[in-house]
Design a protein around this motif. Sequence first.
Motif, PDB file in Angstrom:
ATOM      1  N   HIS A 364     -31.969 -46.921   0.759  1.00 51.65           N
ATOM      2  CA  HIS A 364     -32.322 -45.715   0.019  1.00 51.65           C
ATOM      3  C   HIS A 364     -31.061 -45.026  -0.501  1.00 51.65           C
ATOM      4  CE1 HIS A 364     -35.942 -46.092   2.660  1.00 51.65           C
ATOM      5  NE2 HIS A 364     -36.567 -45.678   1.572  1.00 51.65           N
ATOM      6  N   LEU A 365     -31.221 -44.378  -1.642  1.00 51.39           N
ATOM      7  CA  LEU A 365     -30.225 -43.437  -2.148  1.00 51.39           C
ATOM      8  C   LEU A 365     -30.843 -42.044  -2.092  1.00 51.39           C
ATOM      9  CD1 LEU A 365     -27.631 -42.548  -3.673  1.00 51.39           C
ATOM     10  CD2 LEU A 365     -28.881 -43.008  -5.810  1.00 51.39           C
ATOM     11  N   PHE A 366     -30.194 -41.129  -1.353  1.00 46.87           N
ATOM     12  CA  PHE A 366     -30.614 -39.730  -1.314  1.00 46.87           C
ATOM     13  C   PHE A 366     -29.656 -38.906  -2.158  1.00 46.87           C
ATOM     14  CE2 PHE A 366     -33.130 -41.168   2.160  1.00 46.87           C
ATOM     15  CZ  PHE A 366     -34.096 -40.204   2.409  1.00 46.87           C
ATOM     16  N   VAL A 367     -30.204 -38.010  -2.971  1.00 49.44           N
ATOM     17  CA  VAL A 367     -29.371 -37.127  -3.789  1.00 49.44           C
ATOM     18  C   VAL A 367     -29.774 -35.681  -3.542  1.00 49.44           C
ATOM     19  CG1 VAL A 367     -28.829 -38.805  -5.585  1.00 49.44           C
ATOM     20  CG2 VAL A 367     -30.914 -37.457  -5.775  1.00 49.44           C
ATOM     21  N   ALA A 368     -28.789 -34.804  -3.533  1.00 54.88           N
ATOM     22  CA  ALA A 368     -29.033 -33.371  -3.346  1.00 54.88           C
ATOM     23  C   ALA A 368     -27.762 -32.630  -3.745  1.00 54.88           C
ATOM     24  CB  ALA A 368     -29.408 -33.055  -1.900  1.00 54.88           C
ATOM     25  N   GLY A 369     -27.837 -31.309  -3.678  1.00 54.51           N
ATOM     26  CA  GLY A 369     -26.705 -30.470  -4.044  1.00 54.51           C
ATOM     27  C   GLY A 369     -26.923 -29.815  -5.385  1.00 54.51           C
ATOM     28  N   GLU A 370     -27.710 -30.480  -6.224  1.00 54.68           N
ATOM     29  CA  GLU A 370     -28.049 -29.980  -7.542  1.00 54.68           C
ATOM     30  C   GLU A 370     -29.249 -30.792  -8.010  1.00 54.68           C
ATOM     31  OE1 GLU A 370     -25.662 -28.647 -11.306  1.00 54.68           O
ATOM     32  OE2 GLU A 370     -25.187 -30.712 -10.846  1.00 54.68           O
ATOM     33  N   ARG A 371     -30.052 -30.203  -8.839  1.00 53.69           N
ATOM     34  CA  ARG A 371     -31.249 -30.896  -9.309  1.00 53.69           C
ATOM     35  C   ARG A 371     -30.870 -32.193 -10.018  1.00 53.69           C
ATOM     36  NH1 ARG A 371     -34.831 -30.297 -13.781  1.00 53.69           N
ATOM     37  NH2 ARG A 371     -36.981 -30.758 -13.193  1.00 53.69           N
ATOM     38  N   CYS A 372     -31.577 -33.251  -9.677  1.00 58.12           N
ATOM     39  CA  CYS A 372     -31.320 -34.559 -10.286  1.00 58.12           C
ATOM     40  C   CYS A 372     -32.247 -34.738 -11.483  1.00 58.12           C
ATOM     41  CB  CYS A 372     -31.544 -35.681  -9.271  1.00 58.12           C
ATOM     42  SG  CYS A 372     -31.085 -37.316  -9.896  1.00 58.12           S
ATOM     43  N   ASP A 373     -31.664 -34.794 -12.679  1.00 61.10           N
ATOM     44  CA  ASP A 373     -32.481 -34.961 -13.873  1.00 61.10           C
ATOM     45  C   ASP A 373     -33.094 -36.361 -13.883  1.00 61.10           C
ATOM     46  OD1 ASP A 373     -30.581 -36.752 -15.868  1.00 61.10           O
ATOM     47  OD2 ASP A 373     -29.437 -35.459 -14.513  1.00 61.10           O
ATOM     48  N   PRO A 374     -34.273 -36.513 -14.482  1.00 62.05           N
ATOM     49  CA  PRO A 374     -34.958 -37.807 -14.467  1.00 62.05           C
ATOM     50  C   PRO A 374     -34.148 -38.958 -15.053  1.00 62.05           C
ATOM     51  CG  PRO A 374     -36.508 -36.087 -15.057  1.00 62.05           C
ATOM     52  CD  PRO A 374     -35.148 -35.438 -15.007  1.00 62.05           C
ATOM     53  N   ALA A 375     -33.292 -38.686 -16.054  1.00 65.98           N
ATOM     54  CA  ALA A 375     -32.503 -39.769 -16.648  1.00 65.98           C
ATOM     55  C   ALA A 375     -31.532 -40.346 -15.625  1.00 65.98           C
ATOM     56  CB  ALA A 375     -31.753 -39.261 -17.872  1.00 65.98           C
ATOM     57  N   THR A 376     -30.864 -39.481 -14.871  1.00 66.90           N
ATOM     58  CA  THR A 376     -29.946 -39.940 -13.828  1.00 66.90           C
ATOM     59  C   THR A 376     -30.716 -40.622 -12.704  1.00 66.90           C
ATOM     60  OG1 THR A 376     -28.396 -38.150 -14.346  1.00 66.90           O
ATOM     61  CG2 THR A 376     -28.186 -39.183 -12.181  1.00 66.90           C
ATOM     62  N   TYR A 377     -31.852 -40.051 -12.345  1.00 68.57           N
ATOM     63  CA  TYR A 377     -32.723 -40.611 -11.306  1.00 68.57           C
ATOM     64  C   TYR A 377     -33.116 -42.048 -11.661  1.00 68.57           C
ATOM     65  CZ  TYR A 377     -36.840 -40.720  -8.166  1.00 68.57           C
ATOM     66  OH  TYR A 377     -37.758 -41.035  -7.207  1.00 68.57           O
ATOM     67  N   ALA A 378     -33.541 -42.244 -12.913  1.00 66.65           N
ATOM     68  CA  ALA A 378     -33.993 -43.573 -13.344  1.00 66.65           C
ATOM     69  C   ALA A 378     -32.827 -44.560 -13.393  1.00 66.65           C
ATOM     70  CB  ALA A 378     -34.665 -43.471 -14.711  1.00 66.65           C
ATOM     71  N   TRP A 379     -31.673 -44.105 -13.871  1.00 70.66           N
ATOM     72  CA  TRP A 379     -30.505 -44.990 -13.968  1.00 70.66           C
ATOM     73  C   TRP A 379     -30.087 -45.462 -12.578  1.00 70.66           C
ATOM     74  CZ3 TRP A 379     -25.471 -45.213 -12.204  1.00 70.66           C
ATOM     75  CH2 TRP A 379     -24.612 -46.093 -12.862  1.00 70.66           C
ATOM     76  N   ALA A 380     -30.052 -44.534 -11.616  1.00 68.47           N
ATOM     77  CA  ALA A 380     -29.643 -44.893 -10.253  1.00 68.47           C
ATOM     78  C   ALA A 380     -30.623 -45.873  -9.628  1.00 68.47           C
ATOM     79  CB  ALA A 380     -29.520 -43.634  -9.395  1.00 68.47           C
ATOM     80  N   GLY A 381     -31.917 -45.629  -9.813  1.00 68.65           N
ATOM     81  CA  GLY A 381     -32.907 -46.524  -9.230  1.00 68.65           C
ATOM     82  C   GLY A 381     -32.849 -47.920  -9.810  1.00 68.65           C
ATOM     83  N   THR A 382     -32.659 -48.000 -11.126  1.00 68.19           N
ATOM     84  CA  THR A 382     -32.555 -49.301 -11.779  1.00 68.19           C
ATOM     85  C   THR A 382     -31.285 -50.028 -11.365  1.00 68.19           C
ATOM     86  OG1 THR A 382     -33.806 -48.494 -13.689  1.00 68.19           O
ATOM     87  CG2 THR A 382     -32.473 -50.464 -14.014  1.00 68.19           C
ATOM     88  N   THR A 383     -30.180 -49.293 -11.272  1.00 73.88           N
ATOM     89  CA  THR A 383     -28.887 -49.894 -10.928  1.00 73.88           C
ATOM     90  C   THR A 383     -28.877 -50.436  -9.508  1.00 73.88           C
ATOM     91  OG1 THR A 383     -27.702 -48.473 -12.487  1.00 73.88           O
ATOM     92  CG2 THR A 383     -26.417 -49.426 -10.678  1.00 73.88           C
ATOM     93  N   LEU A 384     -29.412 -49.653  -8.583  1.00 77.00           N
ATOM     94  CA  LEU A 384     -29.324 -50.018  -7.166  1.00 77.00           C
ATOM     95  C   LEU A 384     -30.533 -50.807  -6.672  1.00 77.00           C
ATOM     96  CD1 LEU A 384     -27.891 -46.658  -5.782  1.00 77.00           C
ATOM     97  CD2 LEU A 384     -26.653 -48.777  -6.232  1.00 77.00           C
ATOM     98  N   GLY A 385     -31.628 -50.713  -7.364  1.00 73.34           N
ATOM     99  CA  GLY A 385     -32.816 -51.446  -6.947  1.00 73.34           C
ATOM    100  C   GLY A 385     -33.433 -50.943  -5.659  1.00 73.34           C
ATOM    101  N   VAL A 386     -33.221 -49.649  -5.343  1.00 73.22           N
ATOM    102  CA  VAL A 386     -33.800 -49.046  -4.136  1.00 73.22           C
ATOM    103  C   VAL A 386     -34.439 -47.718  -4.522  1.00 73.22           C
ATOM    104  CG1 VAL A 386     -32.081 -50.119  -2.625  1.00 73.22           C
ATOM    105  CG2 VAL A 386     -31.681 -47.806  -3.512  1.00 73.22           C
ATOM    106  N   PRO A 387     -35.331 -47.185  -3.672  1.00 66.00           N
ATOM    107  CA  PRO A 387     -35.900 -45.870  -3.957  1.00 66.00           C
ATOM    108  C   PRO A 387     -34.822 -44.787  -3.974  1.00 66.00           C
ATOM    109  CG  PRO A 387     -37.192 -47.010  -2.279  1.00 66.00           C
ATOM    110  CD  PRO A 387     -35.944 -47.804  -2.475  1.00 66.00           C
ATOM    111  N   VAL A 388     -34.927 -43.903  -4.939  1.00 65.03           N
ATOM    112  CA  VAL A 388     -34.051 -42.735  -5.025  1.00 65.03           C
ATOM    113  C   VAL A 388     -34.839 -41.533  -4.535  1.00 65.03           C
ATOM    114  CG1 VAL A 388     -32.666 -41.270  -6.541  1.00 65.03           C
ATOM    115  CG2 VAL A 388     -32.815 -43.740  -6.975  1.00 65.03           C
ATOM    116  N   VAL A 389     -34.287 -40.809  -3.588  1.00 60.74           N
ATOM    117  CA  VAL A 389     -34.986 -39.677  -2.978  1.00 60.74           C
ATOM    118  C   VAL A 389     -34.211 -38.402  -3.280  1.00 60.74           C
ATOM    119  CG1 VAL A 389     -35.918 -38.682  -0.869  1.00 60.74           C
ATOM    120  CG2 VAL A 389     -35.819 -41.174  -1.133  1.00 60.74           C
ATOM    121  N   ASP A 390     -34.730 -37.615  -4.205  1.00 59.07           N
ATOM    122  CA  ASP A 390     -34.162 -36.294  -4.442  1.00 59.07           C
ATOM    123  C   ASP A 390     -34.687 -35.374  -3.345  1.00 59.07           C
ATOM    124  OD1 ASP A 390     -32.912 -34.120  -5.544  1.00 59.07           O
ATOM    125  OD2 ASP A 390     -34.090 -34.080  -7.395  1.00 59.07           O
TER     126      ASP A 390
END
Length: 643
Positions: A364-390
């Motif tokens: 899993h990739l967890f992100v926080a500290g600031e709102r994660c915009d959907p474009a960044t969310y989608a790029w991270a998920g596609t790049t890493l191939g794992v669920p992204v959890v804001d």
Amino acid sequence: MKTPTYAAQYAASLHDPEAFWAGLAGQLHWFQEPPRPVLSQDPDSGLDRWFRGGKLNTSWLCLDFHVQHGRADQVALVYDSPVTGQVRRYTYRELLDLTSRFAGGLRQLGVGPGERVIVYMPNLPEAVVTMLACARLGAVHSVVFGGFAPHELAVRLNDAEPCVLVCASAGLEFDKVIPYKPLVEAALALANHRPDHVVVLQRDFCPAELVPERDVDFRYLLQAAPVDAVPLDATDPLYILYTSGTTGRPKGVVRDNGGHAVALKYSMAAIFGMQPGETFWAASDIGWAVGHSYSVYGPLLHGCTTVLFEGKPVRTPDAGTFWRVIQDHQVRVLFTAPTAIRAIKKEDPTAQLARQYDLSSLRHLFVAGERCDPATYAWAGTTLGVPVVDHWWQTESGWPMLATPVGLADAPAPRAGSAGHPVPGYNVQIVDESGRPVPAGTTGLVAVRLPLPPGCLPTLWRDDARFRSSYLDALPGYYASGDGGYQDAEGYFYIMGRVDDVINVAGHRLSTGEIEELLAAHPAVAECAVLGIACELRGQVPVGLVVLKDGYNLPEEQLQQELVARIRERIGAVACFRQAAVVQRLPKTRSGKILRKTLRQLADGEPFVLPSTIDDPAILDEIRAVLAARGIGQAFAPRVPLG
């Protein structure tokens, strides 16, 4: 053992919070079990306290317990420093030895229960040792970013009144050496309170001159005899962590020992899905709450291996650094800020570098500290191939309030743009200014029904009145987070940023976060910030500041037209979005949060205090020049001196 369900855990935590947390407290080793009820009120302040009467020691739980229960030779801490080219590994046995001996050295300097110690260091193993050594003695540590300005360090010296300051001789930013000792001396000259001793960790690339009688070499203290952990009351403070305040005077968030240990132990399994023995990496500076909770205490309480990273996501040496660390140390969960992902995306938009590494260990990739915009969310998920959890939390809470708890069965799936659902223990609601819940889909104030669960701040350092006025008085019966957001019909929460990031355009309340989402989705935009600047006709109008991805040379006028069209299409003419300016970079805190309020004040020509947490003040002058050249706002007015 059957995995508990999210629904059952959440319901139990709200129905009978005392029973719920008493059960989880039983998973820790207490020197003296806390009596029932585990939730009571402080007799002096009347504020809620958890586990009063119980005795434990956080350092013992992080180290001694694991050494005594089969993890002595497991790696506890990996120090990975691309800026120095070093990788060091410490087993639980080795980390305990260093910590107990350094605690013995601090005791020789007069450090004992209740005393304060300021830690002014970069991400180094010795900084972790210092934190754990203070906890071992019952001393209260307060970590201040290494390299923080002398004035800000002096303010914290005056407030915490430490007997010892522990610093490194220098830090590294990319290939730039930053001597710390001159900053310390300048702070001591400014401060009304001065510690009795300054302990200096000498770094080979920039040793510091020691002041006789006052300064002590860090390595000298490691020669002391080891000391045992001191039993402490659960309500004794573990640390003070300063966060910005509206008055300019920082607020000293207090974290207690008992509630903190119980909450973080629970969160490692329930929220992050970690098992003891696995590797967790929170890519944070230890000066932030994330660094405290999830670079140091959380993983060690849970018997995990934690990665301590000294470097940046880019230019150390390139945008593939994070992926190398995941591969080299078999990281199961990465926790970082959306800003870090955006920085990587900017320099490697097609993720070529990610393909050079084996990322199969990552779950899993967890992100926080600031709102994660959907474009960044989608790029991270596609790049890493794992669920992204804001997910969403604050310095004050100390651990997540909204998330997708991946360690609990049947937890709702993560969703782009949403911070998820309330974590067990948190009764999160969206309310209006009167404290009344608002309908689904309606933007309001994000608040948490009292009592707050363990791990949250019980008060501010030596200031119960400010704690009440800052967090409790505005919405009686609630903790007021200061953030705005909404909950959709399916129960997903969306955090739209600080309440002052909601702008009023001719009577229409608009979220700058929503506009930023649309700008960030443009293929040329790496990151952006939207400001609501003053307008005589409409009250406020939004203006976008955008940073382009590397390799994009779109004419600025064409880009502005395309961005304006996006906002008009998705939000409408009511947004009155007509201006976007390209800037080289955005001003941020050292945790990666964009300083939107400061940018708005700058654009409006208002006086403002230079935020103590700003990463590079020179960025403001660069943006002032861009705004002035474009005739945006009042940035072209006579310069307002920075505070």
